[in-house]
Design an enzyme around this catalytic site. Structure first.
Site, PDB file in Angstrom:
ATOM      1  N   TYR A   1      -2.027  -0.526   9.982  1.00  0.00           N
ATOM      2  CA  TYR A   1      -2.180  -0.861   8.773  1.00  0.00           C
ATOM      3  C   TYR A   1      -0.947  -0.961   8.014  1.00  0.00           C
ATOM      4  O   TYR A   1      -0.429  -1.845   7.476  1.00  0.00           O
ATOM      5  CB  TYR A   1      -3.313  -0.264   8.125  1.00  0.00           C
ATOM      6  CG  TYR A   1      -3.529  -0.577   6.548  1.00  0.00           C
ATOM      7  CD1 TYR A   1      -4.024  -1.689   6.132  1.00  0.00           C
ATOM      8  CD2 TYR A   1      -3.440   0.406   5.768  1.00  0.00           C
ATOM      9  CE1 TYR A   1      -4.076  -1.995   4.861  1.00  0.00           C
ATOM     10  CE2 TYR A   1      -3.357   0.248   4.343  1.00  0.00           C
ATOM     11  CZ  TYR A   1      -3.973  -0.953   3.993  1.00  0.00           C
ATOM     12  OH  TYR A   1      -4.118  -1.272   2.614  1.00  0.00           O
TER      13      TYR A   1
ATOM     14  N   SER B   1       0.825  -1.171  -0.028  1.00  0.00           N
ATOM     15  CA  SER B   1      -0.052   0.050   0.055  1.00  0.00           C
ATOM     16  C   SER B   1       0.953   1.335  -0.131  1.00  0.00           C
ATOM     17  O   SER B   1       1.926   1.180   0.498  1.00  0.00           O
ATOM     18  CB  SER B   1      -0.875  -0.030   1.249  1.00  0.00           C
ATOM     19  OG  SER B   1      -1.398   1.238   1.355  1.00  0.00           O
TER      20      SER B   1
HETATM   21  N1  LIG Z   1      -8.364   0.035  -2.337  1.00  0.00           N
HETATM   22  C1  LIG Z   1      -7.391   0.582  -2.045  1.00  0.00           C
HETATM   23  O1  LIG Z   1      -7.375   2.035  -2.262  1.00  0.00           O
HETATM   24  C2  LIG Z   1      -6.207   0.001  -1.679  1.00  0.00           C
HETATM   25  C3  LIG Z   1      -4.962   0.708  -1.494  1.00  0.00           C
HETATM   26  C4  LIG Z   1      -3.764   0.306  -0.915  1.00  0.00           C
HETATM   27  C5  LIG Z   1      -3.817  -1.224  -0.891  1.00  0.00           C
HETATM   28  N2  LIG Z   1      -4.844  -2.059  -1.026  1.00  0.00           N
HETATM   29  C6  LIG Z   1      -4.841  -3.429  -0.449  1.00  0.00           C
HETATM   30  O2  LIG Z   1      -5.398  -4.257  -1.622  1.00  0.00           O
HETATM   31  C7  LIG Z   1      -5.873  -5.088  -1.201  1.00  0.00           C
HETATM   32  C8  LIG Z   1      -7.149  -5.342  -1.917  1.00  0.00           C
HETATM   33  O3  LIG Z   1      -8.047  -4.165  -1.257  1.00  0.00           O
HETATM   34  P1  LIG Z   1      -9.614  -4.012  -1.589  1.00  0.00           P
HETATM   35  O4  LIG Z   1      -9.774  -2.349  -1.671  1.00  0.00           O
HETATM   36  O5  LIG Z   1     -10.004  -4.715  -2.758  1.00  0.00           O
HETATM   37  O6  LIG Z   1      -9.989  -4.323  -0.194  1.00  0.00           O
HETATM   38  P2  LIG Z   1     -11.427  -5.223   0.109  1.00  0.00           P
HETATM   39  O7  LIG Z   1     -11.646  -4.888   1.446  1.00  0.00           O
HETATM   40  O8  LIG Z   1     -12.701  -4.943  -0.840  1.00  0.00           O
HETATM   41  O9  LIG Z   1     -10.984  -6.403  -0.257  1.00  0.00           O
HETATM   42  C9  LIG Z   1     -10.266  -7.485   0.529  1.00  0.00           C
HETATM   43  C10 LIG Z   1     -10.923  -9.032   0.746  1.00  0.00           C
HETATM   44  O10 LIG Z   1     -10.381  -9.636   1.729  1.00  0.00           O
HETATM   45  C11 LIG Z   1     -11.277 -10.441   2.165  1.00  0.00           C
HETATM   46  N3  LIG Z   1     -10.422 -10.938   3.586  1.00  0.00           N
HETATM   47  C12 LIG Z   1     -10.258 -10.117   4.616  1.00  0.00           C
HETATM   48  N4  LIG Z   1      -9.479 -10.870   5.799  1.00  0.00           N
HETATM   49  C13 LIG Z   1      -9.585 -12.020   5.146  1.00  0.00           C
HETATM   50  C14 LIG Z   1      -8.926 -13.284   5.558  1.00  0.00           C
HETATM   51  N5  LIG Z   1      -8.456 -13.232   6.481  1.00  0.00           N
HETATM   52  N6  LIG Z   1      -9.147 -14.287   4.819  1.00  0.00           N
HETATM   53  C15 LIG Z   1      -9.780 -14.182   3.403  1.00  0.00           C
HETATM   54  N7  LIG Z   1     -10.309 -13.174   3.152  1.00  0.00           N
HETATM   55  C16 LIG Z   1     -10.311 -11.958   3.891  1.00  0.00           C
HETATM   56  C17 LIG Z   1     -12.357  -9.351   2.768  1.00  0.00           C
HETATM   57  O11 LIG Z   1     -13.491 -10.020   3.150  1.00  0.00           O
HETATM   58  C18 LIG Z   1     -12.418  -8.531   1.344  1.00  0.00           C
HETATM   59  O12 LIG Z   1     -13.581  -9.178   0.496  1.00  0.00           O
HETATM   60  C19 LIG Z   1      -5.660  -5.357   0.256  1.00  0.00           C
HETATM   61  O13 LIG Z   1      -4.662  -6.004   0.528  1.00  0.00           O
HETATM   62  C20 LIG Z   1      -5.591  -3.842   0.768  1.00  0.00           C
HETATM   63  O14 LIG Z   1      -4.827  -3.632   1.847  1.00  0.00           O
HETATM   64  C21 LIG Z   1      -6.132  -1.318  -1.536  1.00  0.00           C
END
Ligand SMILES: NC(=O)c1ccc[n+]([C@@H]2O[C@H](COP(=O)([O-])OP(=O)(O)OC[C@H]3O[C@@H](n4cnc5c(N)ncnc54)[C@H](O)[C@@H]3O)[C@@H](O)[C@H]2O)c1
Length: 362
Positions: A176, A151
């Site tokens: 985080y 991230s």
């Molecule tokens: N969206 C953003 O702006 C952003 C920015 C930087 C990093 N990220 C990273 O990208 C990745 C995806 O993000 P996103 O925006 O799609 O978030 P999101 O929350 O929509 O997707 C993450 C998914 O993982 C699932 N999850 C959480 N813990 C879990 C576990 N222990 N086992 C199985 N499933 C689990 C959740 O139910 C969720 O559906 C994450 O790692 C997030 O930290 C996202």
């Protein structure tokens, strides 16, 4: 340019967080673009935000699966923090490519709910690394490439912009961010010890249709629609590199196909096949401008009425703990190695979000 050395066609691809915002979009893209492909998705469907959006995303995937009978899709509801489950899935499906997107996301939530970050982001990621390591047991081909989400939050309050992967990122300002930086360190150790080709991707504020309701653009929309007041932090003096989800997915797909090469160092031991990239728009927008475009697009899509009194619904407030004033990605390395940089304009991206919102909620 990095050479393509991983063929996705016919491969088993393990996507964690498959019902999540980015994960579900990646699965859909793979189903449309790679034929045949075999995807195993896992997600614990937690209720950090409205689960019906996760269910909606899975339904969208199911529809595409029907259109692509040559490919297969297996969804498992479960947690990557469950080692026995992760090991059994690797044993059964033997994925060639792993994309770890499952995580507890969100900066502010980590202040009140730290436990879940340790479970999902640290223990969960460790389980994935261990499963990758054992995928090579008994001379098996195993995992050719592990791609995982990091991230932009790892940059903390770094002053130098744009943020480069060469910069020091030892000063996280939220748990985080600390878990995401830890993932990069753990991946490095596993790449070195067990020669696991891994690429970490530092995503910058991803947005789009069926996105995350906990993120500002989505929360603002809900509030404006309910006639509530939105709070604009740091008095609007925040800049964010907003990245449209299709750009992120395109970047992930390209990266998946070019794993860092395995090499042997002078000491006869592996040089870690390890890489980290930024994926961001590289064009930070001021929060007030962003809110202005959002408002216009919400009116255009019919989510808000033409005469909506926007000024009466916005309040400028101080900075929140854990927040950072600016995010700005240096994407030179991504461009050089993969010939790609995110390019969707904020207006085009927010238009798609507003249109989706209208259809989904109204
Ligand atoms: N969206 C953003 O702006 C952003 C920015 C930087 C990093 N990220 C990273 O990208 C990745 C995806 O993000 P996103 O925006 O799609 O978030 P999101 O929350 O929509 O997707 C993450 C998914 O993982 C699932 N999850 C959480 N813990 C879990 C576990 N222990 N086992 C199985 N499933 C689990 C959740 O139910 C969720 O559906 C994450 O790692 C997030 O930290 C996202």
């Amino acid at each position: 340019m990095r050479e393509k050395n991983v063929i996705l066609k016919n491969k088993v691809i393990f996507v964690t967080g498959a019902a999540g915002f980015i994960g579900s979009n990646l699965v859909k893209e793979l189903l449309c673009e790679v034929q045949p492909v075999h995807i195993v998705g896992i997600d614990n469907m937690n209720d950090y935000y409205d689960v019906s959006i996760k269910e909606y995303r899975l339904r969208q995937i199911e529809k595409l699966v029907e259109e692509h009978p040559e490919s297969t899709w297996k969804f498992v509801k479960g947690s990557i923090a469950d080692k026995v489950l992760v090991d059994s899935l690797f044993e059964e499906y033997r994925p060639g490519v792993v994309v770890n997107l499952a995580a507890q996301a969100g900066v502010r939530y980590s202040i009140t709910n730290p436990d879940v970050y340790i479970q999902s982001n640290l223990i969960g990621f460790y389980n994935i690394l261990e499963a990758c390591r054992h995928s090579y047991d008994n001379g098996q081909t195993g995992v050719e490439h592990l791609v995982y989400a990091s991230s932009s939050s790892v940059y903390g309050t770094n002053k130098k912009v744009p943020y480069s992967t060469e910069d020091n990122v030892d000063n996280p300002v939220s748990l985080y961010a600390a878990t995401k930086k830890s993932n990069e360190l753990m991946a490095h150790a596993y790449s070195k010890l067990y020669n696991i080709p891994s690429t970490g991707l530092r995503f910058f504020t991803v947005y789009g249709p069926a996105g995350r309701p906990d993120m500002a653009y989505f929360g603002f929309t809900n509030k404006l629609r309910n006639n509530e007041t939105i709070q604009i932090f740091n008095y609007g003096n925040c800049k964010r590199d907003f990245t449209y989800v299709d750009d992120i997915v395109e970047g992930v797909k390209r990266v998946m196909q070019a794993a860092p090469e395995k090499k042997v160092g002078e000491d006869g031991l592996p040089v870690p096949p390890y890489a980290v990239y930024n994926i961001g728009n590289s064009h930070p927008e001021n929060l007030l401008e962003f809110v202005d475009i959002l408002q216009q697009e919400l009116i255009r899509a019919g989510v808000l009425p033409e005469d909506y009194d926007f000024e009466a619904h916005k309040k400028l407030v101080p900075m929140q703990p854990g927040d950072v004033p600016v995010t700005y990605a240096d994407t030179t390395a991504l461009e050089e190695d993969f010939g790609f940089r995110p390019s969707t304009s904020l207006r085009d991206g927010l238009r798609k979000f507003a249109e989706w919102y209208k259809e989904f909620y109204m």
